[in-house]
Design an enzyme around this catalytic site. Structure first.
Site, PDB file in Angstrom:
ATOM      1  N   LYS A 281       1.284  -1.537  -0.041  1.00 23.74           N
ATOM      2  CA  LYS A 281      -0.013  -0.155  -0.042  1.00 23.74           C
ATOM      3  C   LYS A 281       0.745   1.924  -0.154  1.00 23.74           C
ATOM      4  O   LYS A 281       1.699   1.807   0.746  1.00 23.74           O
ATOM      5  CB  LYS A 281      -0.562   0.043   1.355  1.00 23.74           C
ATOM      6  CG  LYS A 281      -1.856   1.340   1.564  1.00 23.74           C
ATOM      7  CD  LYS A 281      -2.354   1.712   2.498  1.00 23.74           C
ATOM      8  CE  LYS A 281      -3.033   2.684   1.930  1.00 23.74           C
ATOM      9  NZ  LYS A 281      -3.648   2.925   3.909  1.00 23.74           N
TER      10      LYS A 281
ATOM     11  N   GLY B 154      -7.736   9.015   8.981  1.00 24.73           N
ATOM     12  CA  GLY B 154      -8.924   8.761  10.863  1.00 24.73           C
ATOM     13  C   GLY B 154      -9.899   9.806  11.238  1.00 24.73           C
ATOM     14  O   GLY B 154      -9.668  10.216  11.923  1.00 24.73           O
TER      15      GLY B 154
ATOM     16  N   ALA C 124      -9.045   5.562   3.463  1.00 26.71           N
ATOM     17  CA  ALA C 124      -9.372   5.910   4.339  1.00 26.71           C
ATOM     18  C   ALA C 124     -10.287   7.069   4.864  1.00 26.71           C
ATOM     19  O   ALA C 124     -11.317   7.485   3.784  1.00 26.71           O
ATOM     20  CB  ALA C 124      -8.323   7.300   3.907  1.00 26.71           C
ATOM     21  N   GLY C 125     -10.500   7.660   5.557  1.00 21.30           N
ATOM     22  CA  GLY C 125     -11.953   8.808   5.682  1.00 21.30           C
ATOM     23  C   GLY C 125     -12.741   8.036   6.417  1.00 21.30           C
ATOM     24  O   GLY C 125     -14.121   8.745   7.145  1.00 21.30           O
TER      25      GLY C 125
ATOM     26  N   ASN D 276      -9.692   1.238   9.026  1.00 28.24           N
ATOM     27  CA  ASN D 276      -8.676   1.223  10.309  1.00 28.24           C
ATOM     28  C   ASN D 276      -9.245   1.645  11.628  1.00 28.24           C
ATOM     29  O   ASN D 276      -9.744   1.263  12.144  1.00 28.24           O
ATOM     30  CB  ASN D 276      -7.165   1.053   9.854  1.00 28.24           C
ATOM     31  CG  ASN D 276      -6.461   0.727  11.228  1.00 28.24           C
ATOM     32  OD1 ASN D 276      -7.022   0.919  11.894  1.00 28.24           O
ATOM     33  ND2 ASN D 276      -4.799   0.979  11.523  1.00 28.24           N
ATOM     34  N   THR D 277      -9.033   3.119  11.987  1.00 34.35           N
ATOM     35  CA  THR D 277      -9.932   3.841  12.668  1.00 34.35           C
ATOM     36  C   THR D 277     -11.436   3.384  12.776  1.00 34.35           C
ATOM     37  O   THR D 277     -11.626   3.757  14.012  1.00 34.35           O
ATOM     38  CB  THR D 277      -9.253   5.479  12.495  1.00 34.35           C
ATOM     39  OG1 THR D 277      -7.492   5.467  12.080  1.00 34.35           O
ATOM     40  CG2 THR D 277      -9.937   6.211  13.844  1.00 34.35           C
TER      41      THR D 277
END
Lengths: 289, 73
Positions: free
Chosen positions: A129, A190, A216-217, A238-239
């Protein structure tokens, strides 16, 4: 558009209806072929990060609940002198999860390329990635460095899954450079803001010939659904899971959201219309005054 | 001809370490108490493949990065 191709024998679902006459009606849902990225084939379209979980146990349980088959990992300095306990890899059985090493934290192409090489050596995987960041506060990608690193890594035989902004022009440039997938950000890493510019994601999707994965986001399940409804073939997050109050439950929600969004996309939504169209017959209405 | 130093001064993950000379990258990994399969090593910003660690000599002043996987997104 291969999305409707029946790759395997269709599963048969029994539709439960109240009317006995059509009780045995069987419907054949659209079969979704697996996602192929380089040498890897995934039936789950969710990609999960392994950072920021409250504990390794919650990470393990959340990954399992999400159904993911591919997880991102970071390459960092070994803590020397510290007692060598279990490592991250001890929690990630290779037969269950493909490893996707990232180049997070790299702010120039050279740094990202070196990190990718180290990750390949650690993971015995050619997937990376790629992320080359341009600004420490927004963590927005540096387009110039990203393109430069992408070209070098593709040349070196990497399967490059490339984090990028939601810029359709850069996405095309990355595709021309030979990346395996473009991964536009829905919102800053994040931030949990969801998909801020669905129009740009749509333009990227309409033009791309390589898989597009929203990366992301993601803040909550509906963000995942929206990404898939737009036509993304995967979502990386992830977050949104790791820092949820209950990561395992959120992981389960993300799985359901991915399936819902993907199904809705494959099913083909109705066009949006300004005026109403009646769902009930417009004739045969009983007499009024 | 200058004599090779009896010990090597290395910068490993940003920390100064000394190792008796001669030594290879594999010697360093062993000295650090690490499992070779769990780490990847860069010497002076060049990856040293695992298969080449035991044949890659260290030189005084070398900068080494010894890395592994951590949680990340």
């Amino acid at each position: 558009m291969p999305i409707r191709a029946a790759a395997a024998a269709p599963r048969r679902l029994h539709l439960v209806l109240a009317t006995p006459l059509i009780d045995d009606l069987r419907v054949t849902p659209t079969v979704d072929p697996p996602l192929v990225l380089g040498k890897h084939t995934f039936t789950s379209r969710l990609f999960l990060g392994t950072g920021k979980y409250p504990s390794m146990e919650s990470m393990v349980a959340a990954l399992a609940a999400s159904g993911t088959q591919c997880v991102t990992v970071a390459v960092r300095r070994m803590q020397l002198g510290a007692p060598q306990g279990k490592t991250l890899l001890d929690y990630l059985p290779r037969e269950r999860y493909a490893l996707l090493p990232n180049t997070a934290g790299c702010f120039d192409a050279e740094h990202a390329i070196r990190t990718a090489m180290l990750g390949r050596e650690l993971g015995i995987s050619e997937m990376v990635k790629l992320e080359v960041l341009g600004d420490p506060d927004t963590l927005l990608p540096d387009p110039v460095g990203t393109l430069e690193a992408a070209k070098a890594l593709v040349k070196d035989g990497f399967t490059v899954l490339c984090y990028t902004s939601d810029d359709p022009v850069l996405a095309r440039r990355l595709e021309d450079a030979g990346v395996t997938a473009v991964m536009p950000a829905g919102a800053p890493i994040g931030s949990g803001q969801g998909i801020l510019n669905p129009n740009n994601i749509r333009i990227i999707l309409e033009r791309a010939k390589v898989p597009v994965i929203v990366d992301a986001g993601v803040g909550t399940a509906s963000d995942v659904t929206i990404a898939f409804e737009l036509g993304a073939v995967g979502v990386l997050l992830n977050t949104g899971v790791a820092l949820a109050q209950d990561p395992v439950r959120m992981a389960r929600a993300m799985k359901a959201a991915a399936e819902a969004g993907r199904d809705a996309f494959l099913a083909g939504r109705i066009p949006k219309k300004l005026y109403a169209t009646a769902s009930s017959p417009t004739t045969g209405i009983i007499a009024g005054e | 001809m200058p004599r090779a130093p009896a010990s090597l001064r290395l910068l490993v993950n940003g920390e100064v370490r000394t190792l008796p000379a001669p030594a290879t990258v594999a010697d360093l990994v062993r000295e650090l108490g690490l499992q070779p399969a769990q780490v990847a090593v860069e010497r002076n910003q060049q990856l040293v493949r695992r298969a080449e660690q035991s044949t890659t000599p260290l030189a005084d002043g070398d900068r080494l990065e010894v890395v592994t996987f951590f949680g990340g997104g």
